[in-house]
Design a protein around this motif. Structure first.
Motif, PDB file in Angstrom:
ATOM      1  N   CYS A  43       0.767  -1.213   0.041  1.00 27.08           N
ATOM      2  CA  CYS A  43       0.061  -0.001   0.010  1.00 27.08           C
ATOM      3  C   CYS A  43       0.797   1.334  -0.044  1.00 27.08           C
ATOM      4  O   CYS A  43       1.749   1.321   0.869  1.00 27.08           O
ATOM      5  CB  CYS A  43      -0.894   0.104   1.204  1.00 27.08           C
ATOM      6  SG  CYS A  43      -1.998   1.521   1.491  1.00 27.08           S
ATOM      7  N   HIS A  45       0.256   3.978   1.152  1.00 30.57           N
ATOM      8  CA  HIS A  45       0.288   4.525   2.541  1.00 30.57           C
ATOM      9  C   HIS A  45       1.401   4.145   3.454  1.00 30.57           C
ATOM     10  O   HIS A  45       2.456   4.985   3.765  1.00 30.57           O
ATOM     11  CB  HIS A  45      -0.994   4.546   3.267  1.00 30.57           C
ATOM     12  CG  HIS A  45      -1.220   5.034   4.624  1.00 30.57           C
ATOM     13  ND1 HIS A  45      -1.405   4.368   5.664  1.00 30.57           N
ATOM     14  CD2 HIS A  45      -0.859   6.397   5.057  1.00 30.57           C
ATOM     15  CE1 HIS A  45      -1.710   5.345   6.878  1.00 30.57           C
ATOM     16  NE2 HIS A  45      -1.202   6.399   6.504  1.00 30.57           N
ATOM     17  N   ALA A  46       1.215   3.240   4.047  1.00 24.68           N
ATOM     18  CA  ALA A  46       2.183   2.750   5.103  1.00 24.68           C
ATOM     19  C   ALA A  46       2.686   1.317   4.769  1.00 24.68           C
ATOM     20  O   ALA A  46       3.486   0.722   5.740  1.00 24.68           O
ATOM     21  CB  ALA A  46       1.796   2.707   6.562  1.00 24.68           C
ATOM     22  N   GLY A  47       2.509   0.692   3.382  1.00 24.14           N
ATOM     23  CA  GLY A  47       3.254  -0.459   3.038  1.00 24.14           C
ATOM     24  C   GLY A  47       2.705  -1.692   3.378  1.00 24.14           C
ATOM     25  O   GLY A  47       3.163  -2.918   3.629  1.00 24.14           O
ATOM     26  N   ALA A  48       1.093  -1.667   3.876  1.00 23.39           N
ATOM     27  CA  ALA A  48       0.668  -2.926   4.014  1.00 23.39           C
ATOM     28  C   ALA A  48       0.395  -3.969   2.960  1.00 23.39           C
ATOM     29  O   ALA A  48       0.540  -3.572   1.795  1.00 23.39           O
ATOM     30  CB  ALA A  48      -0.874  -2.544   4.787  1.00 23.39           C
ATOM     31  N   CYS A  62      -7.211  -1.712   1.457  1.00 20.99           N
ATOM     32  CA  CYS A  62      -6.249  -2.164   2.442  1.00 20.99           C
ATOM     33  C   CYS A  62      -6.334  -2.756   3.725  1.00 20.99           C
ATOM     34  O   CYS A  62      -7.453  -2.178   4.360  1.00 20.99           O
ATOM     35  CB  CYS A  62      -5.301  -0.800   2.450  1.00 20.99           C
ATOM     36  SG  CYS A  62      -3.866  -1.142   3.643  1.00 20.99           S
ATOM     37  N   TRP A  64      -4.831  -2.408   6.407  1.00 21.48           N
ATOM     38  CA  TRP A  64      -4.406  -1.795   7.725  1.00 21.48           C
ATOM     39  C   TRP A  64      -5.208  -0.697   8.241  1.00 21.48           C
ATOM     40  O   TRP A  64      -5.789  -0.593   9.005  1.00 21.48           O
ATOM     41  CB  TRP A  64      -3.024  -1.372   7.566  1.00 21.48           C
ATOM     42  CG  TRP A  64      -2.093  -2.506   7.637  1.00 21.48           C
ATOM     43  CD1 TRP A  64      -2.192  -3.723   7.863  1.00 21.48           C
ATOM     44  CD2 TRP A  64      -0.555  -2.347   7.770  1.00 21.48           C
ATOM     45  NE1 TRP A  64      -1.101  -4.523   7.917  1.00 21.48           N
ATOM     46  CE2 TRP A  64      -0.017  -3.818   7.567  1.00 21.48           C
ATOM     47  CE3 TRP A  64       0.176  -1.337   7.508  1.00 21.48           C
ATOM     48  CZ2 TRP A  64       1.318  -4.005   7.768  1.00 21.48           C
ATOM     49  CZ3 TRP A  64       1.745  -1.686   7.334  1.00 21.48           C
ATOM     50  CH2 TRP A  64       2.228  -2.942   7.458  1.00 21.48           C
ATOM     51  N   HIS A  65      -5.506   0.270   6.954  1.00 23.78           N
ATOM     52  CA  HIS A  65      -6.158   1.550   7.623  1.00 23.78           C
ATOM     53  C   HIS A  65      -7.107   1.919   6.674  1.00 23.78           C
ATOM     54  O   HIS A  65      -7.640   2.961   6.241  1.00 23.78           O
ATOM     55  CB  HIS A  65      -5.175   2.722   7.815  1.00 23.78           C
ATOM     56  CG  HIS A  65      -4.048   2.548   8.689  1.00 23.78           C
ATOM     57  ND1 HIS A  65      -2.726   2.459   7.861  1.00 23.78           N
ATOM     58  CD2 HIS A  65      -3.772   2.139   9.911  1.00 23.78           C
ATOM     59  CE1 HIS A  65      -1.783   2.028   8.698  1.00 23.78           C
ATOM     60  NE2 HIS A  65      -2.563   2.168   9.931  1.00 23.78           N
ATOM     61  N   LYS A  66      -7.654   0.875   5.606  1.00 31.43           N
ATOM     62  CA  LYS A  66      -8.808   0.828   4.862  1.00 31.43           C
ATOM     63  C   LYS A  66      -8.666   1.833   3.696  1.00 31.43           C
ATOM     64  O   LYS A  66      -9.751   2.360   3.196  1.00 31.43           O
ATOM     65  CB  LYS A  66     -10.034   1.129   5.595  1.00 31.43           C
ATOM     66  CG  LYS A  66      -9.877   0.338   6.924  1.00 31.43           C
ATOM     67  CD  LYS A  66      -9.822  -1.138   6.896  1.00 31.43           C
ATOM     68  CE  LYS A  66      -9.642  -1.520   8.347  1.00 31.43           C
ATOM     69  NZ  LYS A  66      -8.878  -2.927   8.487  1.00 31.43           N
ATOM     70  N   ALA A  67      -7.506   1.967   2.943  1.00 35.86           N
ATOM     71  CA  ALA A  67      -7.408   3.098   1.759  1.00 35.86           C
ATOM     72  C   ALA A  67      -8.102   2.075   0.774  1.00 35.86           C
ATOM     73  O   ALA A  67      -8.060   0.795   0.646  1.00 35.86           O
ATOM     74  CB  ALA A  67      -6.123   3.325   1.300  1.00 35.86           C
ATOM     75  N   PRO A  80      -6.512   6.441   3.839  1.00 35.22           N
ATOM     76  CA  PRO A  80      -5.389   7.362   4.042  1.00 35.22           C
ATOM     77  C   PRO A  80      -4.177   7.137   2.886  1.00 35.22           C
ATOM     78  O   PRO A  80      -3.449   8.087   2.894  1.00 35.22           O
ATOM     79  CB  PRO A  80      -4.669   6.931   5.299  1.00 35.22           C
ATOM     80  CG  PRO A  80      -5.323   5.881   6.051  1.00 35.22           C
ATOM     81  CD  PRO A  80      -6.360   5.237   4.884  1.00 35.22           C
TER      82      PRO A  80
HETATM   83  S1  FES Z   1      -1.133   1.057   5.018  1.00 34.10           S
HETATM   84 FE1  FES Z   1      -2.561   0.947   3.526  1.00 34.10          FE
HETATM   85  S2  FES Z   1      -4.148   2.533   4.387  1.00 34.10           S
HETATM   86 FE2  FES Z   1      -2.256   2.236   5.638  1.00 34.10          FE
END
Ligand code: FES
Ligand SMILES: Cc1cc2nc3c(=O)[nH]c(=O)nc-3n(C[C@H](O)[C@H](O)[C@H](O)COP(=O)(O)OP(=O)(O)OC[C@H]3O[C@@H](n4cnc5c(N)ncnc54)[C@H](O)[C@@H]3O)c2cc1C
Length: 507
Positions: A43, A45-48, A62, A64-67, A80
């Motif tokens: 991802c 955002h933060a690599g999920a 995603c 982790w934080h649902k992007a 995010p």
């Molecule tokens: S790692 Fe994907 S939305 Fe945060």
């Protein structure tokens, strides 16, 4: 560019992402509506790992934080993440899936709003999302982005989870925007405090006296954490946590400390309790409530959360509050209303945030001083406002929500409306928090409920709790079920029955 056979065609299942490698590139491949697609695997955002996410309503979500990303072309549709997925040419040939190891060129959007001036005030979660969205949509005018901090637009959520635990320095907190957006020639970044807005003249005043006129402006100035009005609350050694500088100061104090007192059992207070335990401190939490966050989590989860903290060494002092902080020169003791005196080298207040709206004179404010906006996040002609500072209609109810992803959803929505769209907020609020290594997730925004259904083991912090009004799910609280909540983040845009929720949990 080299083509690689990354999987046998039989390995591809409809709407299930598979992680593969093409040369040095980590990719996910999937088949949707008979078309094969290949995207970057992690991802933006933060690599999920995106193969652990969900596919729902034509979106890849995603874990982790649902992007959310459009399945068809990888375009980011919900934060995010603020950038779309890199897409790689893919085709099935001779029973193998072949993928190029170089991404396709991203389409260039048609230029919009040429010759117009937009201002975004605030470079936190919401402001950064708005700027990224304007960039993605091809805004071709002048964009002035104002913030009072020296280096804003960083991931604030990391401060209470990693920085004060000593796992990351404040300087290592990731930026929110990539270099391409930051180097965008249309973007002018200004370090200043916005002091006034003249909505009739469409003009913003900065603290250095400069005045900027706008065709469209966005306020995204967030919130200001509050110290309780008790004696000694300003003593050195007592802290608030909002900014990178706050976190750096706390970390410096953590290094020479043994005993911390956290005042308030808010999400920030609890994350700080967890982080300071990880940093090796003795941690006490002082709160008015017997169990934390009952209004968001329900009684059972709230009690389990308190016990989880206690198993991790946090001591609670409940049904009370501080009456004073004392010490010669710096805080050494916290005296509570019930007469207890707690020794402290460090005190952290997690006692709430006031909307940062003094600059919005003349505009409608709610009782808590948040700025009232309509469903399209509009505060006045040509003026939008988003994030922690606003009161907005959520399913018809005036609401102020302090969640990272909500602030970013609103920033993206306002950016679209500044360019002429007529969208209204119809997304599902989502919040996550990391405490003692467990991520607790909350979807929806229940104001009240008359039934709670728990599946799993709350004490082991592995459960899904449905907060319901009769047969309808208002909110979902969960730990250890990230892919399920990814699905629900899209599915809950329509009413969700208990029956269907149970079926999804069991699937
Ligand atoms: S790692 Fe994907 S939305 Fe945060
Ligand atoms: C430590 C911490 C951890 C958190 N963790 C989570 C989490 O895990 N999950 C979650 O969902 N939410 C979390 N939150 C809440 C989340 O960070 C906020 O909801 C979100 O940042 C709100 O975004 P915003 O853009 O409205 O405000 P902010 O992100 O606060 O941005 C506001 C910006 O405006 C600037 N500003 C303020 N006033 C002015 C002015 N007058 N002129 C110019 N600039 C100004 C500020 O310097 C700041 O850069 C956390 C909050 C904190 C403090």
């Amino acid at each position: 560019m080299t083509e690689h056979a990354v999987a046998h065609a039989d390995q591809l299942e409809d709407d299930r992402a598979l992680r593969v490698k093409a040369g040095d590139e980590e990719l996910i491949v999937l088949r949707h509506n008979g078309q094969v697609r290949a995207y970057q695997a992690d991802c933006p955002h933060a690599g999920a790992p995106l193969e652990q996410g969900a596919i729902c309503e034509n979106r890849l979500i995603c874990p982790w934080h649902k992007a959310a990303f459009a399945l068809n072309d990888g375009e980011v549709t919900e934060p995010p993440a603020l950038a779309s997925l890199r897409r790689y040419p893919a085709q099935v040939r001779d029973n193998y899936l072949w993928v190029d190891d170089q991404p396709s060129t991203a389409p260039v959007p048609a230029p919009q709003a040429e010759g117009r001036t937009f201002i975004v005030a605030g470079a936190g979660a919401a402001g950064a999302a708005a700027v990224a969205s304007l960039h993605r949509q091809g805004f071709a005018g002048q964009l002035v982005w104002v913030d009072q901090e020296a280096e804003p637009a960083y991931d604030r959520t990391a401060l209470s989870k990693f920085v004060i635990a000593g796992k990351k320095t404040a300087a290592e907190v990731p930026p929110l925007l990539d270099d391409e957006v930051l180097a965008w020639p249309n973007l002018q970044r200004v370090r200043a405090t916005v002091t006034a807005i003249d909505t009739a003249q469409q003009r913003i005043t900065l603290d250095d006296g400069q005045q900027l006129t706008y065709d469209a402006a966005l306020l995204a100035t967030g919130g200001v954490p509050q110290r309780p009005a008790v004696e000694g609350a300003q003593l050195p050694g007592s802290f608030l946590l909002r900014s990178r500088d706050d976190a750096a100061r706390i970390l410096e104090q953590v290094r020479g400390s043994q005993r911390a007192v956290i005042v308030g059992d808010s999400f920030i207070g609890l994350e700080a309790a967890s982080a300071l335990r990880q940093a090796g401190l003795h941690v006490r939490v002082v709160s008015r409530h017997e169990t934390p966050l009952t209004e968001q989590l329900g009684d059972q989860v709230s009690l389990a959360l308190r016990q989880f903290h206690e198993r991790n060494g946090v001591v609670f002092h409940t049904g009370t509050e501080p009456v004073s902080l004392e010490g010669p020169g710096r805080v050494e003791t916290v005296t509570l209303k019930n007469g207890e005196r707690l020794e402290a080298d460090l005190v952290l207040f997690g006692t709430g945030v006031k909307p940062a709206t003094p600059l919005a004179q003349g505009l409608a404010l709610a009782d808590d001083q948040s700025l009232i906006v309509d469903g399209g996040m509009r505060a006045a002609p040509g003026l939008w406002a988003v994030g922690d500072m606003v009161n907005f209609p959520l399913a018809g109810h005036p609401s102020r929500i302090e969640h990272w992803r909500v602030a970013q959803q609103q920033g993206c929505l306002a950016a679209e409306n500044m360019l002429g769209a007529q969208r209204e907020y119809a997304d599902v609020p989502f919040f996550w928090t990391l405490q003692h290594g467990k991520t607790l997730e909350v979807l929806g925004h229940a104001r009240a409920w008359n039934g709670v259904e728990v599946v799993g083991d709350v004490d082991a912090m592995n459960f899904v709790a449905l907060l319901c009004v009769d047969e309808q799910v208002e909110s979902v609280v969960a730990c250890g079920h990230r892919a399920l909540l990814a699905t629900l983040s899209q599915r809950m845009k329509r009413p969700l029955s208990r029956h269907e929720a149970r079926a999804l949990i069991n699937s």
